[in-house]
Design an enzyme around this catalytic site. Structure first.
Site, mmCIF file in Angstrom:
data_model
loop_
_atom_site.group_PDB
_atom_site.id
_atom_site.type_symbol
_atom_site.label_atom_id
_atom_site.label_comp_id
_atom_site.label_asym_id
_atom_site.label_seq_id
_atom_site.Cartn_x
_atom_site.Cartn_y
_atom_site.Cartn_z
ATOM 1 N N HIS A 1 123.526 24.883 5.516
ATOM 2 C CA HIS A 1 123.026 26.107 6.362
ATOM 3 C C HIS A 1 123.001 27.187 4.603
ATOM 4 C CE1 HIS A 1 127.548 26.831 6.149
ATOM 5 N NE2 HIS A 1 126.434 28.570 6.547
HETATM 6 C C1 UD1 Z 1 126.321 33.906 8.185
HETATM 7 C C2 UD1 Z 1 127.102 34.025 6.740
HETATM 8 C C3 UD1 Z 1 127.316 32.805 6.330
HETATM 9 C C4 UD1 Z 1 128.900 31.710 6.975
HETATM 10 C C5 UD1 Z 1 127.728 31.491 8.609
HETATM 11 C C6 UD1 Z 1 128.476 30.359 9.133
HETATM 12 C C7 UD1 Z 1 126.411 36.010 6.059
HETATM 13 C C8 UD1 Z 1 125.795 36.647 4.855
HETATM 14 N N1 UD1 Z 1 126.666 34.601 6.022
HETATM 15 O O1 UD1 Z 1 124.921 32.798 7.572
HETATM 16 O O2 UD1 Z 1 128.050 33.227 4.771
HETATM 17 O O3 UD1 Z 1 128.515 30.587 6.358
HETATM 18 O O4 UD1 Z 1 127.016 32.622 8.460
HETATM 19 O O5 UD1 Z 1 127.535 30.325 9.861
HETATM 20 O O6 UD1 Z 1 126.986 37.087 6.932
HETATM 21 N N2 UD1 Z 1 120.174 32.201 13.564
HETATM 22 C C9 UD1 Z 1 120.497 32.684 14.991
HETATM 23 N N3 UD1 Z 1 121.570 32.300 15.904
HETATM 24 C C10 UD1 Z 1 122.477 33.097 15.970
HETATM 25 C C11 UD1 Z 1 122.882 33.673 14.667
HETATM 26 C C12 UD1 Z 1 121.634 33.937 13.488
HETATM 27 O O7 UD1 Z 1 119.297 31.254 15.286
HETATM 28 O O8 UD1 Z 1 123.446 32.761 16.955
HETATM 29 C C13 UD1 Z 1 119.541 32.675 13.199
HETATM 30 C C14 UD1 Z 1 118.453 33.889 12.362
HETATM 31 O O9 UD1 Z 1 117.080 34.043 12.721
HETATM 32 C C15 UD1 Z 1 118.956 34.372 11.538
HETATM 33 C C16 UD1 Z 1 120.010 33.126 10.336
HETATM 34 O O10 UD1 Z 1 120.083 32.191 12.135
HETATM 35 O O11 UD1 Z 1 117.785 35.040 10.701
HETATM 36 C C17 UD1 Z 1 120.996 33.799 9.821
HETATM 37 O O12 UD1 Z 1 121.815 34.567 10.398
HETATM 38 P P1 UD1 Z 1 122.531 35.238 9.379
HETATM 39 O O13 UD1 Z 1 123.978 35.851 10.232
HETATM 40 O O14 UD1 Z 1 121.808 36.415 8.952
HETATM 41 O O15 UD1 Z 1 123.189 34.123 8.153
HETATM 42 P P2 UD1 Z 1 123.968 32.543 8.250
HETATM 43 O O16 UD1 Z 1 123.238 32.281 7.950
HETATM 44 O O17 UD1 Z 1 124.224 32.504 10.140
HETATM 45 N N1 UDP Z 2 131.641 24.349 13.163
HETATM 46 C C1 UDP Z 2 131.124 23.924 14.894
HETATM 47 N N2 UDP Z 2 129.819 23.374 15.039
HETATM 48 C C2 UDP Z 2 128.854 23.010 14.239
HETATM 49 C C3 UDP Z 2 129.394 23.260 12.868
HETATM 50 C C4 UDP Z 2 130.419 24.104 12.341
HETATM 51 O O1 UDP Z 2 131.953 23.875 15.646
HETATM 52 O O2 UDP Z 2 128.484 22.493 14.301
HETATM 53 C C5 UDP Z 2 132.718 24.803 13.225
HETATM 54 C C6 UDP Z 2 133.709 23.745 12.227
HETATM 55 O O3 UDP Z 2 134.863 24.607 12.248
HETATM 56 C C7 UDP Z 2 133.453 25.134 10.801
HETATM 57 C C8 UDP Z 2 133.869 26.420 11.719
HETATM 58 O O4 UDP Z 2 132.175 26.218 12.732
HETATM 59 O O5 UDP Z 2 134.547 25.590 10.109
HETATM 60 C C9 UDP Z 2 132.395 27.527 10.397
HETATM 61 O O6 UDP Z 2 131.146 26.725 10.128
HETATM 62 P P1 UDP Z 2 129.959 27.282 9.345
HETATM 63 O O7 UDP Z 2 130.174 26.455 8.196
HETATM 64 O O8 UDP Z 2 128.939 27.642 9.840
HETATM 65 O O9 UDP Z 2 130.251 28.643 8.274
HETATM 66 P P2 UDP Z 2 131.727 28.514 6.954
HETATM 67 O O10 UDP Z 2 132.665 28.286 6.900
HETATM 68 O O11 UDP Z 2 130.420 27.203 5.388
HETATM 69 O O12 UDP Z 2 130.914 30.099 6.297
#
Ligand code: UD1
Ligand code: UDP
Length: 360
Positions: free
Chosen positions: A203
């Site tokens: 991601h």
């Molecule tokens: C965020 C964090 C990242 C972390 C990740 C963990 C920042 C800058 N990034 O990234 O460091 O590794 O979370 O999971 O804060 N979306 C959905 N449903 C949701 C949430 C998001 O569909 O519940 C989609 C939306 O289209 C959104 C995109 O995911 O635009 C990204 O979501 P966002 O919270 O901006 O950043 P992440 O990529 O989730």
């Molecule tokens: N995780 C989960 N389901 C998934 C992927 C991740 O429960 O399908 C959990 C797992 O414990 C992971 C945490 O969510 O360590 C955070 O994951 P993510 O990779 O989204 O965030 P990051 O650690 O890269 O910020």
């Protein structure tokens, strides 16, 4: 409440759960604010249910947007919330936009900030998380680090080392607290996976936002799937790009929705290998002794590499590295890194309660 926790994303929930529980056990008055950065049931609610996190006292419903839009909305919503609740300490987790916004709002309101998972550095400012980490650590009054090298990073950035506490890794508290519930066979059966499979999560913007990068990743994963089946729970970011790049049609690739914590960790525990760009997953595989191949050029978690479970790979290196892992050549250490022992939440709670006594 004296202590106010701010969480907003999936990794925040996994880190906050043991800290909230330990402070609860210590009798500390606390509140939990969910920013709503992650909002899908599978990205949010499922973690509250499975990890025993209390229902949030407030859900700010901030949602998605560009960095500026999302951060701006977080700042405005958190300023109102923190002003109304007037906590003695705000606790923030990790490196997401919710973390930065909460730390900045608290600092401007004169409320002290504790940062859980301080001092991690990838030294790659192209990562939004690296920007967030550096700024949050400048604003924090209490800094809780998962690994000793973080202390050196903070010292070099001028942080007063008296504020820094090496307490271990709260994400591993959550893992060790639930390991008895991980059931690889059941999770495998639920997704029609054979006995030998790998788990893949991707991601990071660098891997999935650019269509060219997504195509390269999809290509190499399709090739990996010729060696063994891949269970790929896809984060919403990049889902469309990776599917469009052909990953959905590759034989042996099982594209899944984001999984709940127990189900995800069950699959990881039973996997022959993990391929990821996640921060947390590099750590979880370290403790479970599952070989991890990280599709990144840097890691802010070098202990996972020196420990022996994790290796950074380019697209070109992935298949040879996977072969080596599947040959079972490397032996993995039995113990986790220092203080990744399931007692980090109570260590943080001790320090926070002492801090509160001295700052009332
Ligand atoms: C965020 C964090 C990242 C972390 C990740 C963990 C920042 C800058 N990034 O990234 O460091 O590794 O979370 O999971 O804060 N979306 C959905 N449903 C949701 C949430 C998001 O569909 O519940 C989609 C939306 O289209 C959104 C995109 O995911 O635009 C990204 O979501 P966002 O919270 O901006 O950043 P992440 O990529 O989730
Ligand atoms: N995780 C989960 N389901 C998934 C992927 C991740 O429960 O399908 C959990 C797992 O414990 C992971 C945490 O969510 O360590 C955070 O994951 P993510 O990779 O989204 O965030 P990051 O650690 O890269 O910020």
């Amino acid at each position: 409440a004296r202590v106010l926790h701010v969480v907003g994303t999936r990794p925040n929930f996994v880190k906050a759960a043991p800290v909230v529980a330990a402070l609860e056990a210590a009798g500390c008055a606390q509140a939990l604010v969910h920013t709503g950065q992650h909002y899908d049931e599978r990205m949010s609610e499922v973690f509250f249910r499975q990890l025993g996190l209390p229902r949030p006292d407030a859900d700010l419903g901030v949602g998605s947007g560009s960095h500026a839009r999302q951060t701006a909305d977080l700042l405005v919503a958190l300023e109102a919330e923190l002003t109304a609740r007037a906590p003695r300490l705000v606790v923030v987790y990790g490196d997401v936009n919710s973390t930065l916004a909460a730390a900045l709002v608290a600092a401007k309101l004169g409320v002290p900030v504790a940062h859980v998972e301080a001092g991690l550095r990838s030294f790659d400012m192209a990562m939004p998380e690296e920007v967030n980490r550096r700024l949050v650590d400048q604003l924090a009054d209490l800094l809780f680090v998962t690994s000793p090298e973080a202390v050196g990073h903070l010292a070099r950035e001028g942080v007063d080392i008296g504020r820094v506490h090496f307490v271990g890794n709260p994400m591993i508290d959550t893992l060790l607290g639930h390991v008895g519930l991980f059931d690889p066979a059941a999770a495998r059966a639920a997704h029609g996976l054979p006995e030998r499979y790998a788990v893949v999560t991707l991601h990071r913007p660098a891997n999935v936002d650019d269509p060219e990068a997504a195509r390269a990743a999809a290509g190499v994963l399709a090739e990996a799937a010729r060696h063994l089946d891949l269970a790929v729970p896809l984060h919403p970011r990049g889902r469309a790009a990776l599917s469009a790049a052909g990953l959905a049609d590759a034989p042996g690739v099982h594209l899944l929705e984001p999984l709940g914590y127990i189900e995800f960790m069950s699959l990881v525990r039973g996997a022959a290998a993990v391929i990821t760009d996640s921060g947390g997953v590099q750590e979880e595989t370290t403790v479970l002794g599952v070989p991890c191949l990280t599709l990144r050029t840097t890691t802010e978690r070098p202990v996972t590499v020196t420990h022996g479970t994790n290796r950074l790979v380019t697209h070109g290196e992935l298949i040879p590295a996977l072969r080596k892992v599947l040959d079972g050549a490397n032996t993995l250490p039995a113990d986790g890194p220092p203080l990744w022992d399931g007692r980090t939440g109570p260590r943080i709670a001790d320090i926070v309660t002492q801090w509160l006594e001295h700052h009332d």
